[in-house]
Design a protein around this motif. Structure first.
Motif: not given
Length: 285
Positions: A134-141, A237-240
């Motif tokens: 969940v954290y990784i998804i929210m960071q990417c969004l 996340a920053r790169s994406l």
């Protein structure tokens, strides 16, 4: 369920081995090695504190991309870097924002703001798999939203100047770029583990209060070293976010480096801290 969640506190299902300010123990000096967090914690999904932490990660990563991408665009826009903050200013923007955001969100979500940090903490069994995903998804969004807002402010300039997307700079091989991302992320995640070590808090109660400072400073120093190589990712996340909003071939050509490198660096840092520094596998129960 809501009343019980409020009564026991907002961090009912917070990190079992928390980051930052939340790493302080109530007794201050006594320390006992905390147990590994379970792989799955079903109770998290019914707790408001879990969703509050996920929202905090989204907002923090959004703000991180907003400020840093604007800074990069501003430097690239100027014909003379002397009239802007320059490369050192870009490094300060990244490091300073991490310092401010970790300080602000550490007691809520742990202040990860980076999938590589979350992944490293997961490998060390400090966060559950549920929280990790969940954290990784929210960071990417959050990163995508932050870059999108910058593009909305100045769409033509954003497109013309590359959208602050990470790319492998000319003169460097893919191996060099991957190595820079691995080592840069290792420095960051190793600093996170060291600065938030609960055992250090048992001995030095001031350490968790200062935790955001070395983390932000590590980001600053890594940017100084690797901006000439990859523009410095160390945060998938920053790169994406920057690549997706810019969405040109050069942003995607070597994009895999900015995922594989940070994840390897985070894994190495987690292993080094847990096995070499803390020697946790060799400790008797």
């Amino acid at each position: 369920m809501e009343e019980e969640d409020v009564r026991v506190g907002a961090n009912r299902y917070g990190e079992r081995q928390p980051l930052g300010l939340s790493a302080q123990s109530e007794d201050g000096k006594d320390y006992r090695e905390p147990p590994a967090v379970p792989l799955f914690e079903a109770g998290e999904l019914s707790s408001w504190s879990f969703y509050r932490a996920a929202i905090a990660e989204f907002v923090a990563t959004f703000l991180f991309l907003y400020v840093t991408v604007l800074t990069v665009i501003g430097v690239a826009k100027s014909p003379s870097k002397c009239s802007t903050v320059g490369t050192q200013g870009i490094a300060w923007a990244f490091g300073g924002m991490i310092f401010a955001l970790v300080y602000s969100t550490a007691g809520i979500s742990g202040g990860h703001i980076n999938p590589a940090v979350t992944f490293g903490l997961f490998l060390a069994r400090k966060v559950s798999l549920t929280r990790t995903v969940v954290y990784i998804i929210m960071q990417c969004l959050g990163a995508i939203a932050g870059a999108a807002v910058v593009k909305g402010f100045q769409p033509h300039t954003y497109e013309r100047l590359g959208g602050a997307a990470n790319t492998l700079n000319s003169g460097y091989s893919k191996t060099s770029g991957l190595g820079a991302e691995i080592l840069g992320t290792f420095v960051l995640v190793y600093t996170v583990f060291s600065a938030t070590d609960a055992k250090r808090n048992a001995r030095d109660s001031h350490v968790p209060v200062l935790a955001p400072l070395p983390i932000g400073f590590a980001v600053f120093l890594v940017h100084l070293a690797t901006i000439p190589v990859t523009g410095t990712g160390i945060n998938p996340a920053r790169s994406l976010g920057a690549a997706l909003i810019f969405n040109k071939h050069q942003a995607w050509h070597h994009h895999w480096i900015f995922w594989v490198g940070p994840l390897i660096g985070a894994a190495l840092a987690a292993l080094y801290h847990q096995i070499v520094i803390r020697a946790i596998p060799f400790k008797s129960n």
